[in-house]
Design a protein around this motif. Structure first.
Motif, PDB file in Angstrom:
ATOM      1  N   VAL A  26       5.086   7.754  -5.053  1.00 38.14           N
ATOM      2  CA  VAL A  26       4.212   7.145  -4.054  1.00 38.14           C
ATOM      3  C   VAL A  26       5.057   6.706  -2.852  1.00 38.14           C
ATOM      4  O   VAL A  26       6.061   6.000  -3.008  1.00 38.14           O
ATOM      5  N   GLU A  27       4.647   7.154  -1.657  1.00 43.91           N
ATOM      6  CA  GLU A  27       5.339   6.741  -0.436  1.00 43.91           C
ATOM      7  C   GLU A  27       4.843   5.368  -0.013  1.00 43.91           C
ATOM      8  O   GLU A  27       3.664   5.178   0.272  1.00 43.91           O
TER       9      GLU A  27
ATOM     10  N   LYS B 263      -1.066  -0.594 -12.664  1.00 40.23           N
ATOM     11  CA  LYS B 263      -1.779  -1.434 -13.643  1.00 40.23           C
ATOM     12  C   LYS B 263      -1.428  -2.912 -13.501  1.00 40.23           C
ATOM     13  O   LYS B 263      -2.234  -3.793 -13.866  1.00 40.23           O
ATOM     14  N   ALA B 264      -0.240  -3.200 -12.921  1.00 40.31           N
ATOM     15  CA  ALA B 264       0.168  -4.600 -12.781  1.00 40.31           C
ATOM     16  C   ALA B 264      -0.723  -5.355 -11.808  1.00 40.31           C
ATOM     17  O   ALA B 264      -0.739  -6.592 -11.813  1.00 40.31           O
ATOM     18  N   LEU B 265      -1.477  -4.631 -10.987  1.00 39.48           N
ATOM     19  CA  LEU B 265      -2.386  -5.271 -10.045  1.00 39.48           C
ATOM     20  C   LEU B 265      -3.808  -5.386 -10.606  1.00 39.48           C
ATOM     21  O   LEU B 265      -4.693  -5.924  -9.941  1.00 39.48           O
ATOM     22  N   LYS B 266      -3.987  -4.849 -11.830  1.00 41.50           N
ATOM     23  CA  LYS B 266      -5.319  -4.877 -12.435  1.00 41.50           C
ATOM     24  C   LYS B 266      -5.331  -5.835 -13.624  1.00 41.50           C
ATOM     25  O   LYS B 266      -4.316  -6.022 -14.297  1.00 41.50           O
ATOM     26  N   GLU B 267      -6.489  -6.402 -13.840  1.00 38.33           N
ATOM     27  CA  GLU B 267      -6.613  -7.351 -14.960  1.00 38.33           C
ATOM     28  C   GLU B 267      -6.507  -6.591 -16.282  1.00 38.33           C
ATOM     29  O   GLU B 267      -7.095  -5.528 -16.466  1.00 38.33           O
TER      30      GLU B 267
ATOM     31  N   LYS C 167       0.850  -1.187   0.000  1.00 37.11           N
ATOM     32  CA  LYS C 167       0.000   0.000   0.000  1.00 37.11           C
ATOM     33  C   LYS C 167       0.886   1.238   0.000  1.00 37.11           C
ATOM     34  O   LYS C 167       1.977   1.242   0.561  1.00 37.11           O
ATOM     35  N   GLY C 168       0.404   2.304  -0.602  1.00 34.64           N
ATOM     36  CA  GLY C 168       1.181   3.535  -0.649  1.00 34.64           C
ATOM     37  C   GLY C 168       0.291   4.755  -0.708  1.00 34.64           C
ATOM     38  O   GLY C 168      -0.929   4.647  -0.881  1.00 34.64           O
ATOM     39  N   THR C 169       0.943   5.922  -0.547  1.00 34.06           N
ATOM     40  CA  THR C 169       0.230   7.193  -0.592  1.00 34.06           C
ATOM     41  C   THR C 169       0.858   8.077  -1.655  1.00 34.06           C
ATOM     42  O   THR C 169       2.076   8.275  -1.671  1.00 34.06           O
TER      43      THR C 169
ATOM     44  N   ASP D 251      -2.989   0.872  -3.975  1.00 39.34           N
ATOM     45  CA  ASP D 251      -2.215  -0.375  -3.964  1.00 39.34           C
ATOM     46  C   ASP D 251      -1.276  -0.348  -5.162  1.00 39.34           C
ATOM     47  O   ASP D 251      -1.675   0.028  -6.270  1.00 39.34           O
ATOM     48  N   VAL D 252      -0.019  -0.755  -4.931  1.00 34.59           N
ATOM     49  CA  VAL D 252       0.966  -0.787  -6.011  1.00 34.59           C
ATOM     50  C   VAL D 252       1.769  -2.079  -5.937  1.00 34.59           C
ATOM     51  O   VAL D 252       1.823  -2.736  -4.898  1.00 34.59           O
ATOM     52  N   LYS D 253       2.374  -2.402  -7.050  1.00 32.42           N
ATOM     53  CA  LYS D 253       3.209  -3.598  -7.124  1.00 32.42           C
ATOM     54  C   LYS D 253       4.656  -3.160  -7.377  1.00 32.42           C
ATOM     55  O   LYS D 253       4.912  -2.265  -8.190  1.00 32.42           O
ATOM     56  N   ILE D 254       5.578  -3.784  -6.650  1.00 31.69           N
ATOM     57  CA  ILE D 254       7.002  -3.469  -6.851  1.00 31.69           C
ATOM     58  C   ILE D 254       7.471  -4.175  -8.121  1.00 31.69           C
ATOM     59  O   ILE D 254       7.381  -5.395  -8.236  1.00 31.69           O
ATOM     60  N   ILE D 255       7.946  -3.389  -9.095  1.00 28.32           N
ATOM     61  CA  ILE D 255       8.396  -3.997 -10.346  1.00 28.32           C
ATOM     62  C   ILE D 255       9.912  -3.852 -10.566  1.00 28.32           C
ATOM     63  O   ILE D 255      10.451  -4.334 -11.570  1.00 28.32           O
TER      64      ILE D 255
END
Length: 395
Positions: free
Chosen positions: A302-303, A354-358, A289-291, A336-340
């Protein structure tokens, strides 16, 4: 010739002889002799040619005395100045004046040679210290110490090492300086500390002063500056929010300049960086999660942890084309974000929304995720920045 006439003639000869003797002395002459008589208010001195000189008690010494025998003894060798010749018969002498002139001459020589001398405090006054250096001297309160001294009586009776600031014979004035010696000692001590400090070392320091651009931290007696950007990995608006005067903390030595006696320090780099901690606890592919903290033309920062910001590149915001990050995101919005990707050397983290979305069924394009680098900003053209804005205006 009767006996009376003979005696009268002898007296005239003696008086003439005495007048002739004394006529050879003038005010300002230096004479030598021995103390031949000590009276309550004066001392008689027999000069080498048999002439008698008088030294009043006030002219015996520059020190305060109550009786003549405090400053003179019988047969004592004396060197004095002739300060008055009365009726060509009586010489008034001053031992004090001779001694003072010799002392002033010596003090001037010591000043010219920048000598350090000793001064005994004989009186404390509101403006400073009256001292004995052979003559009366004065140390102004401002020249006593590098620090403000509230109670001057602590120096009463002490013998102090001082430098000579000014010698004025005509005004009978000698100004002395103790602070200069303290400054020299402190300078030498600072150079020693600077020589021992090694860039990269972690040392303890005490916060002694804060400004709007950073904090001054004392390390082993020498103040160093920790710039506001080096106080915390988090954004610091007010220095006082990050450090407190009197606080002892670890700091990292960033640079040392002996010539200017300047030290650059870092509070944040003295401990484990938030990025390193985050990097050790996470790996590529994790969802966190981030802000949203900042929106820029090429994405959003995003923090994801205290002091750790990652970039969501504009291409990683949505599977659909995004012209302006602010169209999709708002500051302080929680997402919500994904570490890439990670770049440990530059302590940078790349993120994706977008990596967390279909992915939409009609999107057949495959894209490889890349770690954000400084070149992303440098590669932007004016057209990249303004293009979508112009499209909105239908131009």
């Amino acid at each position: 010739m009767t006996n009376e006439e003979h005696l009268e003639k002898n007296l005239e000869v003696n008086e003439t002889s005495e007048e002739t003797q004394n006529e050879k002395y003038s005010e300002g002459d230096t004479v030598t002799g021995k103390v031949s008589k000590i009276e309550e208010k004066f001392v008689e001195v027999m000069l080498e040619d048999g002439v008698v000189g008088i030294v009043p008690i006030s002219q015996l010494t520059s020190k305060r005395i109550e009786t003549t025998d405090e400053a003179a003894t019988l047969d004592q060798d004396v060197t004095a100045k002739v300060i008055k010749v009365e009726d060509n018969t009586t010489l008034i002498l001053s031992i004090r004046q001779y001694d003072n002139e010799a002392t002033y001459k010596e003090l001037q020589s010591q000043k010219d040679n920048d000598d350090t001398i000793s001064a005994t405090v004989i009186e404390v006054v509101p403006a400073g210290l009256v001292v004995d250096v052979g003559v009366r001297g004065f140390i102004p309160a401002s020249l006593i110490s590098t620090e403000y001294v509230e109670d001057l009586t602590q120096f009463d009776g002490q013998t102090l090492d001082v430098k000579i600031e000014d010698v004025d014979v005509e005004k009978n004035r000698v100004i002395l300086n103790r602070r200069k010696l303290e400054e020299k000692s402190q300078h030498e001590e600072r150079l020693k500390v600077l020589d021992e400090l090694v860039v990269g070392d972690i040392v303890k320091g005490e916060v002694v002063r804060t400004t709007n651009f950073g904090a001054f931290i004392n390390v082993n007696g020498v103040d160093g500056l920790a710039h506001i950007s080096e106080l915390s990995y988090e954004r610091v608006e007010n220095v006082e929010d990050a450090v407190t005067i009197g606080e002892t903390l670890n700091v990292k030595v960033l640079s040392v300049d002996p010539e200017t006696e300047r030290i650059s320090l870092s509070v944040k780099q003295a401990g484990e960086s938030p990025f390193q901690k985050f990097f050790n606890e996470h790996q590529t592919g994790d969802s966190v999660k981030g802000t949203v903290k900042r929106l820029v033309d090429f994405g959003a920062f995003v923090e994801v942890a205290a002091g750790v910001e990652g970039l969501v590149h504009v291409s990683e915001i949505s599977h659909d084309h995004v012209g302006h990050p602010e169209d999709e995101l708002k500051p302080e919005e929680e997402i919500d974000v994904k570490i890439i990707g990670f770049d440990p050397d530059k302590e940078k983290t790349s993120l994706s929304i977008k990596a967390l979305k279909e992915k939409p069924k009609n999107d057949t394009k495959q894209k490889n995720a890349t770690v954000y680098s400084d070149s992303d900003e440098e590669s932007l053209t004016l057209g990249d920045i303004l293009g979508d804005k112009l499209k909105k205006l239908d131009l």
